[in-house]
Design a protein around this motif. Sequence first.
Motif, PDB file in Angstrom:
ATOM      1  N   HIS A  30       0.843  -1.195   0.000  1.00 13.31           N
ATOM      2  CA  HIS A  30       0.000   0.000   0.000  1.00 13.31           C
ATOM      3  C   HIS A  30       0.883   1.251   0.000  1.00 13.31           C
ATOM      4  CE1 HIS A  30      -3.355  -2.569   0.664  1.00 13.31           C
ATOM      5  NE2 HIS A  30      -2.856  -3.011   1.797  1.00 13.31           N
ATOM      6  N   ARG A  31       0.231   2.339   0.147  1.00 13.43           N
ATOM      7  CA  ARG A  31       0.898   3.650   0.226  1.00 13.43           C
ATOM      8  C   ARG A  31       1.829   3.898  -0.969  1.00 13.43           C
ATOM      9  NH1 ARG A  31       2.850   3.540   6.305  1.00 13.43           N
ATOM     10  NH2 ARG A  31       3.102   1.352   5.790  1.00 13.43           N
ATOM     11  N   SER A  32       2.807   4.748  -0.757  1.00 11.57           N
ATOM     12  CA  SER A  32       3.587   5.229  -1.902  1.00 11.57           C
ATOM     13  C   SER A  32       5.076   5.309  -1.588  1.00 11.57           C
ATOM     14  CB  SER A  32       3.119   6.645  -2.279  1.00 11.57           C
ATOM     15  OG  SER A  32       1.778   6.612  -2.719  1.00 11.57           O
ATOM     16  N   LEU A  33       5.851   5.145  -2.623  1.00  9.62           N
ATOM     17  CA  LEU A  33       7.248   5.553  -2.559  1.00  9.62           C
ATOM     18  C   LEU A  33       7.254   7.070  -2.699  1.00  9.62           C
ATOM     19  CD1 LEU A  33       8.630   2.969  -5.130  1.00  9.62           C
ATOM     20  CD2 LEU A  33       8.961   2.900  -2.648  1.00  9.62           C
ATOM     21  N   THR A  34       8.233   7.731  -2.079  1.00 12.13           N
ATOM     22  CA  THR A  34       8.332   9.175  -2.304  1.00 12.13           C
ATOM     23  C   THR A  34       9.244   9.440  -3.499  1.00 12.13           C
ATOM     24  OG1 THR A  34      10.258   9.475  -0.888  1.00 12.13           O
ATOM     25  CG2 THR A  34       8.085   9.592   0.180  1.00 12.13           C
ATOM     26  N   TYR A  35       8.999  10.564  -4.127  1.00 12.00           N
ATOM     27  CA  TYR A  35       9.887  11.012  -5.216  1.00 12.00           C
ATOM     28  C   TYR A  35      11.326  11.034  -4.712  1.00 12.00           C
ATOM     29  CZ  TYR A  35      12.210  14.387  -8.306  1.00 12.00           C
ATOM     30  OH  TYR A  35      13.087  15.010  -9.145  1.00 12.00           O
ATOM     31  N   GLN A  36      11.480  11.544  -3.463  1.00 10.47           N
ATOM     32  CA  GLN A  36      12.820  11.694  -2.895  1.00 10.47           C
ATOM     33  C   GLN A  36      13.565  10.365  -2.796  1.00 10.47           C
ATOM     34  OE1 GLN A  36      13.576  14.827  -2.770  1.00 10.47           O
ATOM     35  NE2 GLN A  36      15.685  14.143  -2.467  1.00 10.47           N
ATOM     36  N   GLU A  37      12.873   9.312  -2.345  1.00 11.59           N
ATOM     37  CA  GLU A  37      13.603   8.043  -2.195  1.00 11.59           C
ATOM     38  C   GLU A  37      13.927   7.416  -3.549  1.00 11.59           C
ATOM     39  OE1 GLU A  37      11.596   4.558  -0.324  1.00 11.59           O
ATOM     40  OE2 GLU A  37       9.736   5.694  -0.473  1.00 11.59           O
ATOM     41  N   ILE A  38      13.076   7.676  -4.535  1.00 12.04           N
ATOM     42  CA  ILE A  38      13.377   7.157  -5.877  1.00 12.04           C
ATOM     43  C   ILE A  38      14.604   7.875  -6.447  1.00 12.04           C
ATOM     44  CG2 ILE A  38      12.536   7.046  -8.261  1.00 12.04           C
ATOM     45  CD1 ILE A  38       9.752   6.422  -7.076  1.00 12.04           C
ATOM     46  N   VAL A  39      14.682   9.187  -6.229  1.00  6.69           N
ATOM     47  CA  VAL A  39      15.839   9.950  -6.701  1.00  6.69           C
ATOM     48  C   VAL A  39      17.108   9.475  -6.000  1.00  6.69           C
ATOM     49  CG1 VAL A  39      16.920  12.243  -6.691  1.00  6.69           C
ATOM     50  CG2 VAL A  39      14.513  11.995  -7.356  1.00  6.69           C
ATOM     51  N   GLU A  40      16.993   9.232  -4.687  1.00  2.79           N
ATOM     52  CA  GLU A  40      18.188   8.881  -3.911  1.00  2.79           C
ATOM     53  C   GLU A  40      18.659   7.449  -4.152  1.00  2.79           C
ATOM     54  OE1 GLU A  40      17.193   9.950   0.095  1.00  2.79           O
ATOM     55  OE2 GLU A  40      17.263  12.088  -0.410  1.00  2.79           O
ATOM     56  N   THR A  41      17.713   6.514  -4.313  1.00  2.35           N
ATOM     57  CA  THR A  41      18.098   5.112  -4.472  1.00  2.35           C
ATOM     58  C   THR A  41      18.168   4.709  -5.942  1.00  2.35           C
ATOM     59  OG1 THR A  41      16.571   4.860  -2.620  1.00  2.35           O
ATOM     60  CG2 THR A  41      17.678   2.881  -3.393  1.00  2.35           C
ATOM     61  N   GLY A  42      17.529   5.495  -6.797  1.00  6.58           N
ATOM     62  CA  GLY A  42      17.485   5.131  -8.203  1.00  6.58           C
ATOM     63  C   GLY A  42      18.601   5.764  -9.023  1.00  6.58           C
ATOM     64  N   TYR A  43      18.504   5.575 -10.320  1.00  6.90           N
ATOM     65  CA  TYR A  43      19.503   6.085 -11.265  1.00  6.90           C
ATOM     66  C   TYR A  43      18.754   6.813 -12.368  1.00  6.90           C
ATOM     67  CZ  TYR A  43      22.317   2.717  -8.773  1.00  6.90           C
ATOM     68  OH  TYR A  43      22.951   2.025  -7.773  1.00  6.90           O
ATOM     69  N   GLN A  44      19.049   8.084 -12.520  1.00  6.97           N
ATOM     70  CA  GLN A  44      18.290   8.839 -13.524  1.00  6.97           C
ATOM     71  C   GLN A  44      18.684   8.445 -14.946  1.00  6.97           C
ATOM     72  OE1 GLN A  44      18.076  13.107 -13.016  1.00  6.97           O
ATOM     73  NE2 GLN A  44      16.460  13.279 -14.569  1.00  6.97           N
ATOM     74  N   VAL A  45      17.680   8.332 -15.785  1.00  5.02           N
ATOM     75  CA  VAL A  45      17.909   8.034 -17.204  1.00  5.02           C
ATOM     76  C   VAL A  45      18.124   9.362 -17.922  1.00  5.02           C
ATOM     77  CG1 VAL A  45      16.915   7.060 -19.305  1.00  5.02           C
ATOM     78  CG2 VAL A  45      16.427   5.990 -17.079  1.00  5.02           C
ATOM     79  N   PRO A  46      19.292   9.528 -18.556  1.00  2.00           N
ATOM     80  CA  PRO A  46      19.562  10.812 -19.229  1.00  2.00           C
ATOM     81  C   PRO A  46      18.697  10.973 -20.479  1.00  2.00           C
ATOM     82  CG  PRO A  46      21.306   9.247 -19.724  1.00  2.00           C
ATOM     83  CD  PRO A  46      20.387   8.565 -18.752  1.00  2.00           C
ATOM     84  N   ALA A  47      18.273  12.204 -20.752  1.00  2.61           N
ATOM     85  CA  ALA A  47      17.555  12.495 -21.998  1.00  2.61           C
ATOM     86  C   ALA A  47      18.599  12.733 -23.079  1.00  2.61           C
ATOM     87  CB  ALA A  47      16.672  13.719 -21.828  1.00  2.61           C
ATOM     88  N   LYS A  48      18.482  12.020 -24.168  1.00  2.00           N
ATOM     89  CA  LYS A  48      19.441  12.183 -25.265  1.00  2.00           C
ATOM     90  C   LYS A  48      18.673  12.324 -26.571  1.00  2.00           C
ATOM     91  CE  LYS A  48      22.759   9.337 -25.672  1.00  2.00           C
ATOM     92  NZ  LYS A  48      23.590   8.108 -25.637  1.00  2.00           N
ATOM     93  N   LEU A  49      19.411  12.580 -27.627  1.00  2.00           N
ATOM     94  CA  LEU A  49      18.741  12.659 -28.920  1.00  2.00           C
ATOM     95  C   LEU A  49      18.483  11.276 -29.505  1.00  2.00           C
ATOM     96  CD1 LEU A  49      20.043  15.779 -30.824  1.00  2.00           C
ATOM     97  CD2 LEU A  49      17.740  15.268 -30.004  1.00  2.00           C
ATOM     98  N   ASN A  50      19.469  10.390 -29.363  1.00  2.00           N
ATOM     99  CA  ASN A  50      19.317   9.086 -29.991  1.00  2.00           C
ATOM    100  C   ASN A  50      20.045   8.005 -29.203  1.00  2.00           C
ATOM    101  OD1 ASN A  50      18.528   7.209 -31.863  1.00  2.00           O
ATOM    102  ND2 ASN A  50      20.127   7.702 -33.333  1.00  2.00           N
ATOM    103  N   PRO A  51      19.394   7.134 -28.498  1.00  2.00           N
ATOM    104  CA  PRO A  51      17.938   7.118 -28.342  1.00  2.00           C
ATOM    105  C   PRO A  51      17.500   8.171 -27.331  1.00  2.00           C
ATOM    106  CG  PRO A  51      18.883   5.360 -27.043  1.00  2.00           C
ATOM    107  CD  PRO A  51      20.027   6.031 -27.747  1.00  2.00           C
ATOM    108  N   ASN A  52      16.271   8.579 -27.455  1.00  2.00           N
ATOM    109  CA  ASN A  52      15.707   9.595 -26.571  1.00  2.00           C
ATOM    110  C   ASN A  52      15.809   9.189 -25.101  1.00  2.00           C
ATOM    111  OD1 ASN A  52      12.681  11.053 -25.728  1.00  2.00           O
ATOM    112  ND2 ASN A  52      14.276  12.186 -26.799  1.00  2.00           N
ATOM    113  N   LEU A  53      15.539   7.924 -24.835  1.00  2.00           N
ATOM    114  CA  LEU A  53      15.540   7.432 -23.454  1.00  2.00           C
ATOM    115  C   LEU A  53      16.600   6.341 -23.346  1.00  2.00           C
ATOM    116  CD1 LEU A  53      13.493   7.849 -20.922  1.00  2.00           C
ATOM    117  CD2 LEU A  53      12.831   5.514 -21.452  1.00  2.00           C
ATOM    118  N   ASP A  54      17.833   6.758 -23.068  1.00  2.00           N
ATOM    119  CA  ASP A  54      18.964   5.813 -23.087  1.00  2.00           C
ATOM    120  C   ASP A  54      19.052   5.113 -21.734  1.00  2.00           C
ATOM    121  OD1 ASP A  54      21.229   4.425 -23.712  1.00  2.00           O
ATOM    122  OD2 ASP A  54      22.575   6.159 -23.601  1.00  2.00           O
TER     123      ASP A  54
END
Lengths: 206, 206
Positions: A167-191
């Motif tokens: 139930h309930r939710s993960l917070t944005y903050q914990e996803i940012v801290e424990t996760g890995y951001q996917v960079p925006a690129k031209l090709n592929p857009n979602l690398d």
Amino acid sequence: MVNYPKGVTGQTGPINNNVRKGKTTQRGMIFGRRGMGLEDAINEANEYYLSNHLAVIYKKPTPVTIVNVDYPARSAAKITEAYFQKPSTTDYNGIYQGRYIDFDAKETKNKTTFPMKNFHEHQIRHLAEIVAQGGVGFVLVQFTALDETYLYPAPELVRRWQDLEGHRSLTYQEIVETGYQVPAKLNPNLDYLHAVDQYLLDLNRK
Amino acid sequence: MVNYPKGVTGQTGPINNNVRKGKTTQRGMIFGRRGMGLEDAINEANEYYLSNHLAVIYKKPTPVTIVNVDYPARSAAKITEAYFQKPSTTDYNGIYQGRYIDFDAKETKNKTTFPMKNFHEHQIRHLAEIVAQGGVGFVLVQFTALDETYLYPAPELVRRWQDLEGHRSLTYQEIVETGYQVPAKLNPNLDYLHAVDQYLLDLNRK
């Protein structure tokens, strides 16, 4: 217009015709593909990875239960009655640098939380099995309002699912801290394999 | 009776209701499941492997192109027009002891040869990509008249496909010599991971 469920055309067809067109933002052309759906962006990345021999990752076809099929003479078999099934696993799997990759992709319009109800228990159980077998499991979580996408590792997801009892939710903050951001690129857009690389580096350090 | 194409019920349902019943042979009960189709035997093995935490391997759902869906009030969405797509990959993939596994399954009534026309070029290309990424690719070839099933490694299949230019046949003899026989057991009936173990031993020796 028919409202297809996501990914309904399966894995083999061309990219859906109903790709959302790039939003006309103030930044115009440059971010022309910002509005492309998460699934389309992943399919595009997978085609890029495949044609550059970087990885072999496919979206699984949508599972359907077929009840009736017509076989007209001299024509292709036509399915006339079928129903969508609940998938028992994740949507994507494949191989990258010898590693088994398995993940699902989820979008949310929320800016501060990611509700656990986006996951089904069988998906969590599947990801736990994958991790136990030595696979690389994760979810790609996209905060559409922020235009940010994160790889959130399966071991963390399984642990937090148990904490929160589904139930309930993960917070944005914990996803940012424990996760890995996917960079925006031209090709592929979602690398997203770039985020996988970062995650594998951390895994190998442990 | 509707003739469903193989595996049409997708990955999540229970084992097909149209499982061929065990043939009544002279050996009766003991070999009661001999007549079970290759696909059903693989699904049964996969369920056994999953529930014993030995491997996580699924058959991919059959890809269909959906053209029309009805949304009746208070009922599940009903697909009223759809067509079978040609799969662009193999039917099975997953993870076993940290290794990416990818294979297809083929039956023949022939006793001395296995015609190459059983494979599509895109399946051969897919298996070649898998091998290049470090995955374990193969086909399970069943000679139904002999009741013998072999794991035939993808690198060998790709090489022979090129030799034979996609035509003609593999001989039974070369499959026996280059492949790995799948032992018949009680549970699971078709313990194909046993053949994978033998293949991995040979791969690691090289």
